[in-house]
Design a protein around this motif. Structure first.
Motif, short mmCIF file in Angstrom:
data_model
loop_
_atom_site.label_atom_id
_atom_site.label_comp_id
_atom_site.label_asym_id
_atom_site.label_seq_id
_atom_site.Cartn_x
_atom_site.Cartn_y
_atom_site.Cartn_z
N GLN A 219 -12.38 59.85 -4.89
CA GLN A 219 -11.27 59.83 -5.81
C GLN A 219 -11.20 60.95 -6.54
OE1 GLN A 219 -11.13 56.00 -7.83
NE2 GLN A 219 -10.92 54.86 -6.12
N ALA A 220 -12.41 61.40 -6.95
CA ALA A 220 -12.38 62.77 -7.78
C ALA A 220 -12.07 63.91 -7.27
CB ALA A 220 -14.00 62.95 -8.50
N VAL A 221 -12.29 64.04 -5.76
CA VAL A 221 -12.06 65.22 -5.07
C VAL A 221 -10.34 65.16 -4.83
CG1 VAL A 221 -12.07 66.17 -2.92
CG2 VAL A 221 -14.26 65.40 -3.89
N GLN A 222 -10.08 63.85 -4.76
CA GLN A 222 -8.45 63.88 -4.40
C GLN A 222 -7.62 64.12 -5.69
OE1 GLN A 222 -7.34 63.11 -1.47
NE2 GLN A 222 -5.05 62.78 -2.34
N ARG A 223 -8.46 63.62 -6.84
CA ARG A 223 -7.57 64.01 -8.00
C ARG A 223 -7.52 65.50 -8.49
NH1 ARG A 223 -8.82 65.09 -13.23
NH2 ARG A 223 -7.59 64.13 -14.64
N GLN A 224 -8.77 66.05 -8.01
CA GLN A 224 -8.80 67.62 -8.44
C GLN A 224 -7.85 68.53 -7.36
OE1 GLN A 224 -12.58 69.49 -8.93
NE2 GLN A 224 -13.55 67.62 -9.41
N ARG A 225 -7.87 67.63 -6.01
CA ARG A 225 -6.68 68.34 -5.32
C ARG A 225 -5.35 68.16 -5.65
NH1 ARG A 225 -9.27 66.46 0.49
NH2 ARG A 225 -11.08 67.87 0.54
N LEU A 226 -4.86 66.93 -6.44
CA LEU A 226 -3.60 66.71 -7.01
C LEU A 226 -3.38 67.65 -7.99
CD1 LEU A 226 -3.55 62.77 -6.37
CD2 LEU A 226 -2.35 64.71 -5.09
N MET A 227 -4.52 67.69 -8.88
CA MET A 227 -4.42 68.74 -10.21
C MET A 227 -3.84 70.09 -9.40
SD MET A 227 -4.48 67.25 -12.88
CE MET A 227 -4.82 68.44 -14.19
N LEU A 228 -4.58 70.76 -8.43
CA LEU A 228 -4.40 71.91 -8.10
C LEU A 228 -2.80 71.91 -7.77
CD1 LEU A 228 -5.71 74.56 -7.57
CD2 LEU A 228 -6.14 73.81 -5.03
N LEU A 229 -2.41 71.14 -6.91
CA LEU A 229 -1.14 71.33 -6.33
C LEU A 229 -0.03 70.99 -7.51
CD1 LEU A 229 -1.24 68.90 -3.19
CD2 LEU A 229 -0.77 71.51 -3.59
N ALA A 230 -0.27 70.22 -8.49
CA ALA A 230 0.46 69.87 -9.68
C ALA A 230 0.53 71.27 -10.61
CB ALA A 230 0.24 68.93 -10.27
N SER A 231 -0.56 71.98 -10.67
CA SER A 231 -0.57 73.01 -11.75
C SER A 231 0.33 74.06 -11.10
CB SER A 231 -1.99 73.56 -11.64
OG SER A 231 -2.96 72.61 -11.94
N SER A 232 0.44 74.17 -9.89
CA SER A 232 1.47 75.10 -9.35
C SER A 232 2.73 75.01 -10.07
CB SER A 232 1.66 75.44 -7.86
OG SER A 232 2.38 76.26 -7.47
N ALA A 233 3.23 73.76 -9.87
CA ALA A 233 4.67 73.39 -10.12
C ALA A 233 4.85 73.52 -11.93
CB ALA A 233 5.05 71.79 -9.70
N SER A 234 3.66 72.86 -12.41
CA SER A 234 3.87 72.82 -13.71
C SER A 234 3.65 74.36 -14.57
CB SER A 234 2.49 72.03 -14.46
OG SER A 234 1.08 72.68 -14.16
N ASP A 235 2.99 75.21 -13.71
CA ASP A 235 3.11 76.53 -14.15
C ASP A 235 4.51 77.19 -13.98
OD1 ASP A 235 0.47 76.66 -14.93
OD2 ASP A 235 -0.02 77.60 -12.77
N ARG A 236 5.08 76.81 -12.97
CA ARG A 236 6.47 77.21 -13.03
C ARG A 236 7.48 76.74 -14.05
NH1 ARG A 236 10.32 75.27 -8.83
NH2 ARG A 236 8.60 74.09 -7.87
#
Length: 500
Positions: A389-406
């Motif tokens: 779950q921790a790994v999955q969360r970090q992967r989701l955060m990585l994807l979400a960071s791209s959109a949130s940066d935009r």
């Protein structure tokens, strides 16, 4: 007026005026992100888009104005205020009844109009007239295309009149009668008139009977008469070049356009002939009719630039797949109603930002790695699940960071422009409403998180408006710097974990 007798002139002016007439003209304003949006509540929107005066539709008015412009070099409409605002009606004035004067020493223009309704002369100031000008030498009045190329139009008219006389009632004989021996000139004239009457007009192609001793010898068209037809064709092409109209649009297809190239000719017509005229219209509207520089008029050329069905649909497919058009954007261009969930912008799933190509793999903490070993302890499975779950969360955060940066880049850049321009409360509120919509769509937020973003944007809108109201631009920029640091992580966390 005389030039309208020339078929090529009538065709060219008709094509140009009808194409200008069919182009919809709307009022737009710039958005904070550099785009534009329609302002259908602007007082001038209905005047230009639907009905400029009580007697004409927008198409009829634009067609009439463009016709005046092409033939006379100028087109005028009186600006009449009323219930719809400072420009309630645009009443056309015939160019032959208008004289333009430049007043000294101010240099402002005065329009002397011989009004046909009152049979009186009225003086209108520069602010009371919407004026379109063709090529001008003095900056006050445009020059007539017909007047500047009068020799070309005169040759075309002379050739047309000659051809009309040549073909009217078969006036020119197609042969000669041999063997005639008349007693006197009167008998010869009488015979000629009778023969002419029996073989022209309604009697054409009837069988003729000649007296004994007379014979009829047919002759063809002389080389001079054959050349007049070529001269007429050359005149038509020359007139087309003067107006900038491709000859195939008026039916002159020989050596000008083929089936394979006609689409390119149509695009050339749109870019070289119609577009410059539309820019002239738009800038004249901006000069004479629009008071607030925030708004501007724009004609839509989408109908004129549409290709064939196969090419159009192929372009739409590429646009949707690459994310710069949605399904509803395409349906709007095709005059179709929008569909549910049709505003989504897609892109290939294997696309990632360049900065993330070499992103290192996420390392697990040592405790979690050790707990993943099956040592017979029942709690080991639970620890392994927590690690996944921790790994999955970090992967989701990585994807979400791209959109949130935009999202944050868009907000910071737009807010900076608002501060630099000293925007009003309405403009700030309008920007943050659009920012809220953009953020919710970019992060695919559920309703509860979307309401949180709404509250967040409302609070930031009030904060920014407060800075500008107090005149503290420096503090506003400093506040935006703080948002840029923490705002992206906050949005990414919201997208992954929701509201906590």
């Amino acid at each position: 007026e005389t030039s309208k007798r020339i078929a090529a002139v009538l065709a060219c002016v008709g094509i140009l005026s009808k194409n200008i007439g069919m182009m919809p003209c709307k009022i737009y304003t710039e958005t904070s992100d550099g785009g534009k949006k329609v302002v259908d509540h602007h007082p001038l929107y209905d005047v230009l888009y639907s009905q400029p005066n009580s007697q004409q539709t927008a198409f009829e008015w634009k067609q009439m104005m463009e016709g005046h412009l092409e033939l006379r070099g100028n087109a005028y409409s009186e600006i009449v205020p009323g219930p719809r605002g400072a420009v309630d009606q645009l009443i056309p004035m015939h160019p032959d009844r208008v004289t333009v004067e430049r007043m000294k020493p101010s240099g402002r223009l005065r329009y002397v109009y011989n009004d046909p309704l009152t049979d009186k002369t009225r003086n209108l100031m520069q602010e009371e007239v919407f004026h379109l000008r063709n090529f001008s030498d003095n900056g006050a009045t445009g020059q007539s295309t017909v007047a500047m190329a009068s020799d070309t139009f005169g040759v075309a008219l002379a050739a047309q009149d000659y051809s009309a006389r040549f073909f009217r009632n078969d006036a020119r004989p197609t042969g000669v009668i041999e063997g005639a021996n008349f007693k006197n000139k009167a008998d010869e004239e009488l015979f000629r008139e009778n023969w002419q009457a029996s073989q022209t007009g309604a009697n054409r192609h009837k069988t003729a009977i000649l007296p004994p001793g007379l014979s009829y010898k047919a002759i063809g068209i002389s080389p001079n008469d054959a050349q007049i037809l070529d001269a007429r064709k050359y005149s038509r092409i020359e007139i087309c070049s003067i107006f900038g109209v491709p000859p195939h649009l008026i039916g002159e297809t020989e050596k000008t356009a083929t089936y394979a190239s006609v689409e390119q000719f149509n695009i050339m017509f749109a870019v070289q002939a119609v577009l410059p005229r539309l820019i002239m219209w738009e800038q004249a509207i901006q000069r004479d009719l629009i008071q607030n520089p925030r708004y501007f008029a724009k004609f839509s050329m989408s109908a004129l630039l549409r290709g064939d069905t196969a090419s159009r649909f192929a372009a739409y497919q590429i646009a949707i797949q690459n994310g710069w058009m949605s399904q509803n954007d395409v349906r709007l261009l095709e005059d179709l109603n929008p569909i549910a969930d049709g505003n989504t912008y897609w892109r290939p799933a294997n696309w990632i930002p360049l900065g993330q190509i070499n992103a290192p793999a996420v390392a697990l903490p040592a405790s979690e790695s050790a707990s993943s070993v099956d040592d017979g302890d029942p709690s080991a499975d639970e620890s392994a699940g927590d690690g996944e779950q921790a790994v999955q969360r970090q992967r989701l955060m990585l994807l979400a960071s791209s959109a949130s940066d935009r999202c944050m880049r868009r907000e910071i850049n737009g807010a900076r422009k608002l501060v630099e321009r000293g925007a009003s409360n309405y403009q700030i509120q309008e920007f943050y409403e659009e920012q809220e919509r953009f953020t919710v769509e970019a992060l695919r937020l559920p309703p509860e998180s979307a309401r949180y973003v709404q509250q967040l944007c409302s609070a930031r809108s009030g904060k920014l408006a407060g800075f500008l109201l107090a005149g503290d631009k420096a503090e506003a920029f400093e506040w935006l710097e703080g948002l840029a640091v923490a705002g992206s992580l906050k949005l990414a966390t919201l997208a992954v974990e929701g509201v906590r």
